[in-house]
Design an enzyme around this catalytic site. Structure first.
Site, PDB file in Angstrom:
ATOM      1  N   CYS A  75      13.389  10.527   7.387  1.00 17.64           N
ATOM      2  CA  CYS A  75      13.343  10.018   8.761  1.00 17.64           C
ATOM      3  C   CYS A  75      14.708  10.061   9.430  1.00 17.64           C
ATOM      4  CB  CYS A  75      12.787   8.596   8.774  1.00 17.64           C
ATOM      5  SG  CYS A  75      13.593   7.488   7.614  1.00 17.64           S
ATOM      6  N   GLU A  81      10.256   0.785  10.544  1.00 16.50           N
ATOM      7  CA  GLU A  81      11.258   1.850  10.369  1.00 16.50           C
ATOM      8  C   GLU A  81      10.505   3.149  10.554  1.00 16.50           C
ATOM      9  OE1 GLU A  81      12.875   4.851   9.094  1.00 16.50           O
ATOM     10  OE2 GLU A  81      12.924   4.028   7.062  1.00 16.50           O
ATOM     11  N   GLU A 141      10.062  15.298  16.061  1.00 15.84           N
ATOM     12  CA  GLU A 141      10.421  15.205  14.650  1.00 15.84           C
ATOM     13  C   GLU A 141       9.563  16.184  13.855  1.00 15.84           C
ATOM     14  OE1 GLU A 141      11.304  11.725  11.395  1.00 15.84           O
ATOM     15  OE2 GLU A 141       9.464  11.557  12.566  1.00 15.84           O
ATOM     16  N   LYS A 154       0.846  -1.201   0.000  1.00 14.40           N
ATOM     17  CA  LYS A 154       0.000   0.000   0.000  1.00 14.40           C
ATOM     18  C   LYS A 154       0.875   1.242   0.000  1.00 14.40           C
ATOM     19  CE  LYS A 154      -1.774   2.701   3.040  1.00 14.40           C
ATOM     20  NZ  LYS A 154      -1.833   4.005   2.316  1.00 14.40           N
ATOM     21  N   GLY A 214       3.344   3.259  13.786  1.00 10.05           N
ATOM     22  CA  GLY A 214       4.136   2.057  14.059  1.00 10.05           C
ATOM     23  C   GLY A 214       3.728   1.385  15.352  1.00 10.05           C
ATOM     24  N   GLY A 248       7.193   4.677   8.372  1.00  7.80           N
ATOM     25  CA  GLY A 248       6.315   5.816   8.582  1.00  7.80           C
ATOM     26  C   GLY A 248       6.466   6.373   9.977  1.00  7.80           C
ATOM     27  N   SER A 249       5.400   6.954  10.493  1.00  5.60           N
ATOM     28  CA  SER A 249       5.463   7.646  11.777  1.00  5.60           C
ATOM     29  C   SER A 249       5.512   6.665  12.943  1.00  5.60           C
ATOM     30  CB  SER A 249       4.248   8.567  11.938  1.00  5.60           C
ATOM     31  OG  SER A 249       3.072   7.806  12.163  1.00  5.60           O
ATOM     32  N   THR A 250       6.083   7.128  14.047  1.00  7.84           N
ATOM     33  CA  THR A 250       6.179   6.302  15.243  1.00  7.84           C
ATOM     34  C   THR A 250       4.795   5.989  15.799  1.00  7.84           C
ATOM     35  OG1 THR A 250       8.385   7.107  15.812  1.00  7.84           O
ATOM     36  CG2 THR A 250       7.062   6.243  17.614  1.00  7.84           C
TER      37      THR A 250
END
Length: 476
Positions: free
Chosen positions: A290, A256, A387, A182, A239, A234-236
Site C-alpha cells: 500500500c 489503513e 493504485e 478475519k 474502507g 485493505g482497499s479504499t
C-alpha cells in the site's frame, strides 16, 4: 561474462500443511456452522494447498461471544501478566520462523528472502515491542489508568498476511482487548498457523479467534453490535463501506487503505543508492504494497542518467520460484489481481505512456507479471492516479522543489513518500510540505515497531505501530 545463479530452493518439507483447516474459535478448531469450505491456492504454481472452513455470520457471532466472555478475565490481568503471553508468542514466532516463512511464501507468492528476512523478524519485533508496553500503559500519555475497549474486530489483507496480523493483534492484546480476526481469503494459512502458536503459548481460550472467510464474514464482523473496535487494512473502496457501517455507532475505527506514494529524486541524490531505493520501493513484494513508491518523480536534469541506471538494475532482477533464495520477483497473489494489473498497464499504453520491461521469461503456470516502468507519464494518466498494486512504476519529471511537492501531493491518497537528496535542509523543507503519513529520506519501505504508520486523505486514518498504535485500543 556474468556467472549464472545456481538454484537455491528452500525446502517446503519444513512446514506441514494439513489437508483441511477449521475456524479457530474459543481456543479450538471447528467447522463452519453451514459447513462451507474454500480452497487456498499457491500463486506460483496454482496448486491447491489446503481446504479451509469458510466463516459466515453465525460463526462471527460465536467468535464474538467467545471473545466477549474471555475479555472479562483477560482485561483484569495485570499488564505484566499479559506481557508474559506476548513475549512467549514472540519467542515461538522466532523459533518457528522458518516454517512460517515457507508457509507464507507458498500461500502468498512472495520471495522466501522477503518472508524470511523482512516479514518474520518484524512480526516477532511487534510482539516483543507491545509486550514491553503492556505494564506501562499509564505512562503512555493517555491518562493515568487507560482502559481497554473490549472486543476488537480486525480484517487484514493478503499482501502481508502475518505481518498485518501482528500489527493488529499485538497492541490489542497488550492493552487488554480480545480479538476476532478475519484473514484474507487468498492467504488464510499463516493466520491459522498463528492460532496454533497461541495455543502453544498457553493463551487463554477466546482471547484470539481466527475466522477465514470471504467479504461477507468481514462485513458481519464489522457490523456486529458487540464489537467495540474495528481495524481494517485493505482497499479504499472497502474502507469507505466500513466507515459507513460504523458511522453512528460507538465503535472506534482505524483504516489503513490504499496509496500512490511519490518517490522524489533530486539532482544531487546519490544515483546508485537512489536506484536501489526505487527498486525496493516499487518491486518489493511485487509492488503489492500500500505504501509502494509507485510514482517516481525525477528532477529533469538527471532523468536520462537515472533511467539508464534503473533499467540496468531491473535487468538483473530474477523472477521465478518464490522458494528460491535468489528470487527477487515472486508471483502475483491471485488471478484476479493479475488481471487488474494487466488491464491498468494496457490502459497506460493506450493513453500514450511508453512501456518498458527487461527481458524476462515468465513461468508457464502461476500468476506472473514482469517488472515494468512507464515513461512519458503525465499527471492525467490513469497509471499516475490509480493504485495498480503491482510491479509497475510510473516516471514523471519536475524542475523545482515546489513543482515536486505539487505533483507528489496531487493524489487522492496520502500514505507514503520518499525524498532523495544530500541536503538535510531540503529533506526537512520538502517533507514538511508532503501530505503523507510516512516520509522516508534517502531510503524507502523501512519499518520499525516503534514508529507509527498511517495515512491522510483516502489512505485512511489512525496510526499503527509505536506508542500511537496503543491509542486505538484504549478508552481515552
Amino acid at each position: 561474462m556474468a556467472f549464472e545463479y545456481a538454484p537455491a530452493p528452500e525446502s517446503r518439507a519444513i512446514v506441514d500443511i494439513a489437508p483441511s483447516y477449521g475456524l479457530f474459535i474459543d481456543g479450538e478448531f471447528t467447522e463452519a456452522a453451514d459447513g462451507k469450505v474454500f480452497k487456498t491456492v499457491s500463486p506460483s504454481t496454482e496448486e491447491v494447498l489446503a481446504e479451509v472452513a469458510r466463516a459466515g455470520a453465525e460463526d462471527v457471532d460465536r467468535a464474538v461471544r467467545a471473545a466477549r466472555k474471555a475479555f472479562e478475565k483477560w482485561s483484569a490481568l495485570p499488564g505484566s501478566e499479559r506481557a508474559k503471553y506476548l513475549f512467549r508468542i514472540a519467542r515461538i514466532v522466532q523459533e518457528r520462523s522458518r516454517e512460517l516463512a515457507v508457509l507464507e511464501t507458498l500461500d502468498n507468492g512472495k520471495p522466501i528472502r522477503e518472508t524470511r528476512d523482512a516479514d518474520l523478524p518484524l512480526v516477532a519485533a511487534h510482539f516483543f515491542y507491545y509486550a514491553g508496553w503492556a505494564d506501562k500503559l499509564g505512562h503512555a500519555g493517555f491518562g493515568p489508568d487507560p482502559k481497554p475497549l473490549g472486543v476488537a474486530g480486525q480484517v487484514i489483507p493478503w499482501n502481508f498476511p502475518l505481518l498485518m496480523l501482528a500489527w493488529k493483534i499485538a497492541p490489542a492484546l497488550a492493552t487488554g482487548n480480545t480479538v476476532v480476526l478475519k484473514p484474507a481469503e487468498t492467504t488464510p494459512l499463516s493466520a491459522l498457523f498463528f492460532a496454533d502458536v497461541c495455543r502453544q503459548a498457553g493463551l487463554p481460550k477466546g482471547v484470539v479467534n481466527i475466522l477465514p472467510g470471504y467479504g461477507d464474514a468481514g462485513a458481519a464482523l464489522v457490523a456486529h453490535p458487540d464489537v467495540n473496535k474495528v481495524a481494517f487494512t485493505g482497499s479504499t473502496a472497502v474502507g469507505k463501506e466500513i466507515a459507513r457501517t460504523v458511522a453512528g455507532t460507538r465503535k472506534k475505527l482505524t483504516l489503513e487503505l490504499g496509496g500512490k506514494g511519490a518517490n522524489i529524486v533530486f539532482d544531487d541524490a546519490p544515483i546508485d543508492q537512489a536506484v536501489e531505493g526505487i527498486v525496493g520501493g516499487i518491486f518489493f513484494n511485487q509492488g503489492q504494497v500500500c505504501c509502494a513508491g509507485s510514482r517516481l518523480l525525477v528532477q529533469e536534469s538527471i532523468q536520462d542518467e537515472l533511467l539508464d541506471s534503473l533499467k540496468r538494475r531491473l535487468s538483473t532482477l530474477r523472477l521465478g520460484d518464490p522458494l528460491d533464495k535468489n528470487t527477487d520477483i515472486g508471483a502475483i497473489n491471485s488471478a484476479e489481481q493479475l488481471a487488474r494489473i494487466t488491464a491498468l498497464a494496457e490502459q497506460g499504453e493506450a493513453e500514450g505512456a511508453e512501456r518498458w520491461s527487461p527481458a524476462c521469461e515468465l513461468p508457464s503456470s502461476g500468476y506472473w507479471f514482469a517488472p515494468t516502468l512507464f515513461t512519458n507519464v503525465t499527471q492525467a494518466h490513469t497509471i499516475a492516479r490509480d493504485e495498480i498494486f503491482g510491479p509497475v512504476l510510473s516516471v514523471l519529471t519536475f524542475r523545482t522543489p515546489d513543482e515536486a511537492v505539487a505533483k507528489a501531493n496531487n493524489t487522492q491518497y496520502g500514505l507514503s513518500a520518499g525524498i532523495w537528496t544530500e541536503k538535510g535542509s531540503r529533506i526537512l523543507a520538502v517533507a514538511n510540505k508532503l501530505r503523507a503519513g510516512v516520509v522516508w529520506s534517502n531510503t524507502f519501505n523501512k519499518f520499525d515497531p516503534t514508529s507509527p504508520f498511517g495515512g491522510y486523505k483516502e489512505s485512511g486514518f489512525g496510526r499503527e505501530g509505536g506508542r500511537h498504535g496503543l491509542e486505538a485500543y484504549l478508552d481515552v
